[in-house]
Design an enzyme around this catalytic site. Structure first.
Site, PDB file in Angstrom:
ATOM      1  N   ALA A   1     -17.000  -4.903  14.839  1.00  0.00           N
ATOM      2  CA  ALA A   1     -17.998  -3.987  14.240  1.00  0.00           C
ATOM      3  C   ALA A   1     -18.010  -4.227  12.734  1.00  0.00           C
ATOM      4  O   ALA A   1     -17.588  -3.385  11.949  1.00  0.00           O
ATOM      5  CB  ALA A   1     -17.643  -2.541  14.561  1.00  0.00           C
TER       6      ALA A   1
ATOM      7  N   HIS B   1     -23.645  35.271   6.726  1.00  0.00           N
ATOM      8  CA  HIS B   1     -22.179  35.352   6.856  1.00  0.00           C
ATOM      9  C   HIS B   1     -21.826  35.825   8.262  1.00  0.00           C
ATOM     10  O   HIS B   1     -22.450  36.763   8.754  1.00  0.00           O
ATOM     11  CB  HIS B   1     -21.625  36.344   5.839  1.00  0.00           C
ATOM     12  CG  HIS B   1     -20.143  36.537   5.976  1.00  0.00           C
ATOM     13  ND1 HIS B   1     -19.234  35.584   5.548  1.00  0.00           N
ATOM     14  CD2 HIS B   1     -19.420  37.548   6.528  1.00  0.00           C
ATOM     15  CE1 HIS B   1     -18.014  36.013   5.807  1.00  0.00           C
ATOM     16  NE2 HIS B   1     -18.103  37.188   6.416  1.00  0.00           N
TER      17      HIS B   1
ATOM     18  N   GLY C   1     -16.025   0.462   9.405  1.00  0.00           N
ATOM     19  CA  GLY C   1     -17.303   1.034   8.979  1.00  0.00           C
ATOM     20  C   GLY C   1     -17.660   2.176   9.920  1.00  0.00           C
ATOM     21  O   GLY C   1     -16.803   2.716  10.628  1.00  0.00           O
TER      22      GLY C   1
HETATM   23  P1  NAD Z   1     -20.677  -1.184   8.390  1.00  0.00           P
HETATM   24  O1  NAD Z   1     -21.323  -2.002   7.349  1.00  0.00           O
HETATM   25  O2  NAD Z   1     -20.774   0.287   8.323  1.00  0.00           O
HETATM   26  O3  NAD Z   1     -19.110  -1.511   8.421  1.00  0.00           O
HETATM   27  C1  NAD Z   1     -18.608  -2.788   8.638  1.00  0.00           C
HETATM   28  C2  NAD Z   1     -17.208  -2.854   8.074  1.00  0.00           C
HETATM   29  O4  NAD Z   1     -16.630  -4.068   8.494  1.00  0.00           O
HETATM   30  C3  NAD Z   1     -17.169  -2.830   6.558  1.00  0.00           C
HETATM   31  O5  NAD Z   1     -16.246  -1.846   6.123  1.00  0.00           O
HETATM   32  C4  NAD Z   1     -16.729  -4.230   6.191  1.00  0.00           C
HETATM   33  O6  NAD Z   1     -15.959  -4.295   5.006  1.00  0.00           O
HETATM   34  C5  NAD Z   1     -15.916  -4.606   7.399  1.00  0.00           C
HETATM   35  N1  NAD Z   1     -15.785  -6.046   7.613  1.00  0.00           N
HETATM   36  C6  NAD Z   1     -16.720  -6.999   7.425  1.00  0.00           C
HETATM   37  N2  NAD Z   1     -16.224  -8.207   7.761  1.00  0.00           N
HETATM   38  C7  NAD Z   1     -14.950  -8.005   8.182  1.00  0.00           C
HETATM   39  C8  NAD Z   1     -13.933  -8.841   8.667  1.00  0.00           C
HETATM   40  N3  NAD Z   1     -14.121 -10.159   8.801  1.00  0.00           N
HETATM   41  N4  NAD Z   1     -12.741  -8.310   9.007  1.00  0.00           N
HETATM   42  C9  NAD Z   1     -12.526  -6.977   8.875  1.00  0.00           C
HETATM   43  N5  NAD Z   1     -13.479  -6.122   8.416  1.00  0.00           N
HETATM   44  C10 NAD Z   1     -14.676  -6.624   8.083  1.00  0.00           C
HETATM   45  O7  NAD Z   1     -21.230  -1.759   9.759  1.00  0.00           O
HETATM   46  P2  NAD Z   1     -21.084  -1.222  11.251  1.00  0.00           P
HETATM   47  O8  NAD Z   1     -20.021  -0.198  11.343  1.00  0.00           O
HETATM   48  O9  NAD Z   1     -21.016  -2.431  12.096  1.00  0.00           O
HETATM   49  O10 NAD Z   1     -22.468  -0.517  11.480  1.00  0.00           O
HETATM   50  C11 NAD Z   1     -23.692  -1.260  11.362  1.00  0.00           C
HETATM   51  C12 NAD Z   1     -24.840  -0.380  10.944  1.00  0.00           C
HETATM   52  O11 NAD Z   1     -25.140   0.574  11.950  1.00  0.00           O
HETATM   53  C13 NAD Z   1     -24.502   0.368   9.684  1.00  0.00           C
HETATM   54  O12 NAD Z   1     -25.406  -0.043   8.687  1.00  0.00           O
HETATM   55  C14 NAD Z   1     -24.698   1.806   9.988  1.00  0.00           C
HETATM   56  O13 NAD Z   1     -25.521   2.432   9.049  1.00  0.00           O
HETATM   57  C15 NAD Z   1     -25.375   1.828  11.362  1.00  0.00           C
HETATM   58  N6  NAD Z   1     -24.715   2.899  12.137  1.00  0.00           N
HETATM   59  C16 NAD Z   1     -24.919   4.189  11.746  1.00  0.00           C
HETATM   60  C17 NAD Z   1     -24.263   5.203  12.412  1.00  0.00           C
HETATM   61  C18 NAD Z   1     -24.473   6.604  11.973  1.00  0.00           C
HETATM   62  O14 NAD Z   1     -25.437   6.859  11.258  1.00  0.00           O
HETATM   63  N7  NAD Z   1     -23.626   7.543  12.362  1.00  0.00           N
HETATM   64  C19 NAD Z   1     -23.411   4.928  13.463  1.00  0.00           C
HETATM   65  C20 NAD Z   1     -23.221   3.600  13.811  1.00  0.00           C
HETATM   66  C21 NAD Z   1     -23.893   2.593  13.140  1.00  0.00           C
END
Ligand code: NAD
Ligand code: FAD
Length: 475
Positions: free
Chosen positions: A276, A451, A190
């Protein structure tokens, strides 16, 4: 000090502190209570975002991107570096100083706005009373006319892979590594997994990313996800899709992690593991019996479209309520609630919340993906423009990626804008503004873009939607 306030905000993160400041700007008496405690025992306002999220991650992304570019890009500019080395301790020190400056800044903002800060744990009692418990256990009762709950979120744990704070860590732990791990596992591809995986990969960590889903970045436009996956793999992130982690075990040579994928059971050993897999609302000990505030099945505080809970004069904003867990979404809700409390008009446009992934290339979008628009029955037209055709991007040695506009073929209304490429997170601001004003492709086509700038890619994508692009052939 008074114990009675017009507004008490519980939580001083990016949803809570703006709510407090705006309420004070609206001439209300305001207190903001925050319980954040750093590893060294110090306290700080700013919540997850400033202390252990947005800001420290972006500081490390910046440092490591510079390091990576110096190694891989400078030669193209004719610059030869005999040797480049990285002082991880200094990189971390810089990050810590940025975080400290930003979090202390909130207290200055409170002072100038007239917000009273309380450090401690707030608990809402019936009758709009709030109990504050300090780190020393001392309790104090406050009375409010309105209460805003902004208690945020926490990392989701993974059963079978327990955090130990050293080898198996959450995102906060992954921001604090004192050395570059040799073998790193990131569980979850994610936003956090990709950003923090990039940080440590750029510094040389052999990085495996295990993602349970078969699809990569399913929330992004499919063309963007496809392009992104190619770039992350080129960086050396070993992203394995459809890989479900079941357990971890401490072995002599590292953490042994077991997972299953299409090929069956697998097991690998790592020096560090970052879990994560998402975040969950944090509402522990927030509500006493009888407040009338309801939590849903996943623990989110239940609210309506205006962030009102079911209980009179009790509001909730940010990560502890439904919607994307993003700092700017929480800020917008916090400010909107403070205005509503003051009897002013306020509205959060949930259809125009931008998402940004701060990797290289950067990824940003707002509105509907092409797939979502089509699934919703819209007759769409699409325009894309590659950064390879942008003079500015080429000059920046950043020609990877593209800008894509999804619009309604009949009305010309822009439905979504998707960018993967240099400064996508900055470029998306124009897209958000366009959507906020319900702009059409023609509106963007008739807007003059300087530009040579990266923003011309958006202009050309809008033109391409009508096969009128100038700087690429129209197909
Ligand atoms: P996320 O929901 O973005 O991603 C989590 C990922 O983990 C998903 O793709 C999911 O399918 C996977 N997953 C879940 N269980 C799993 C497992 N057992 N094994 C393998 N993969 C698994 O969550 P995140 O990356 O932890 O981030 C959390 C929150 O923080 C998000 O909602 C995000 O919006 C926020 N965040 C935002 C930013 C940004 O805006 N740039 C940066 C970091 C975090
Ligand atoms: P929080 O920031 O979690 O703040 C809540 C505060 O309330 C905390 O200080 C907590 O200690 C306090 N609190 C909780 N309960 C109580 C209580 N009972 N009494 C008193 N205080 C209490 N979002 C983005 O938009 N852009 C990014 O680049 C980005 N990067 C991120 C990177 C990482 C590594 C992580 C983990 C998150 C990132 N996020 C990003 C998400 C962002 O941090 C959250 O969406 C945001 O912090 C939510 O704000 P909030 O105020 O709702 O909650």
């Amino acid at each position: 000090m008074s114990d009675s306030f017009d507004v008490i905000v519980i939580g001083g993160g990016p949803a809570g502190y703006p709510a407090a400041i705006r309420a004070a700007q609206n001439k209300l008496s305001v207190a903001c209570i925050d319980a954040w405690t750093n590893r060294d025992g110090s306290t700080a306002f700013g919540g997850t975002c400033l202390n252990a999220g947005c800001i420290p991650s972006k500081a490390l992304l910046e440092s490591t991107e510079l390091y990576h570019r110096a190694q891989h890009e400078f030669a193209a500019h004719g610059m030869k570096l005999e040797r480049i080395s990285l002082d991880v301790a200094l990189m971390q020190k810089r990050k810590t100083a940025i975080v400290k400056g930003m979090t202390q800044g909130i207290l200055s903002l409170f002072k100038s706005a007239g917000v009273t800060p309380f450090t401690g744990r707030g608990r809402l009692l019936p009758g709009l009373e709030v109990e504050v418990t300090g780190a020393d256990g001392a309790r104090r009762m406050l009375q409010a006319k309105h209460v805003v709950l902004a208690s945020g979120s926490e990392p989701m744990p993974l059963r079978g892979v327990d955090f130990d704070g050293k080898q198996v860590v959450d995102s906060w732990g992954a921001l604090e590594f004192e050395a570059i791990p040799k073998r790193l596992l990131v569980i979850g591809a994610g936003v956090i997994g990709l950003e923090l995986g990039s940080v440590w990969r750029r510094l040389g960590a052999e990085t495996v990313v295990l993602e349970a889903l078969e699809q990569f970045l399913p929330m992004a436009d499919a063309a963007v996800s496809k392009e992104a996956l190619r770039h992350f793999r080129k960086l050396g992130l070993d992203i394995r899709l459809g890989a479900k982690v079941s357990a971890s075990k401490m072995e002599k040579d590292g953490v042994q992690v077991s997972y299953t994928d299409a090929k069956g059971g697998q097991s690998l050993v790592f020096d560090r593991v970052i879990v994560a897999i998402g975040r969950r609302p944090y509402t522990k000990d927030l509500l006493a019996e009888g407040t009338g505030v309801a939590l849903d099945a996943r623990g989110f505080v239940e609210v309506d479209d205006h962030c009102r809970t079911g209980a009179e004069n009790i509001w909730a904003v940010g990560d502890c309520v439904r919607g994307p867990m993003l700092a700017h979404k929480g800020k917008e809700e916090g400010v909107a609630v403070a205005d509503q409390i003051a009897g002013l008009y306020a509205h959060v446009n949930y259809k125009a919340i931008p998402s940004v992934i701060y990797t290289a290339p950067e990824i940003a979008w707002v509105g509907l993906t092409e797939e979502q628009a089509k699934a919703g029955g819209r007759n769409v037209k699409v325009g894309s423009f590659p950064f390879a055709a942008s003079g500015r991007a080429r000059a920046m040695e950043a020609g990877a990626g593209f800008c894509k506009i999804v619009a309604d073929a009949g009305s010309d209304e822009i439905l979504g804008i998707h960018i993967i490429g240099p400064m996508a997170g900055e470029l998306i601001a124009e897209a958000v503004l366009a959507m906020e004003y319900s702009a059409s492709c023609e509106d963007l086509q008739r807007t003059i873009h300087a530009h040579p700038t990266l923003s011309e890619a958006l202009h050309e994508a809008a033109l391409a939607a009508d096969k009128r692009a100038i700087d690429i052939p129209n197909r």
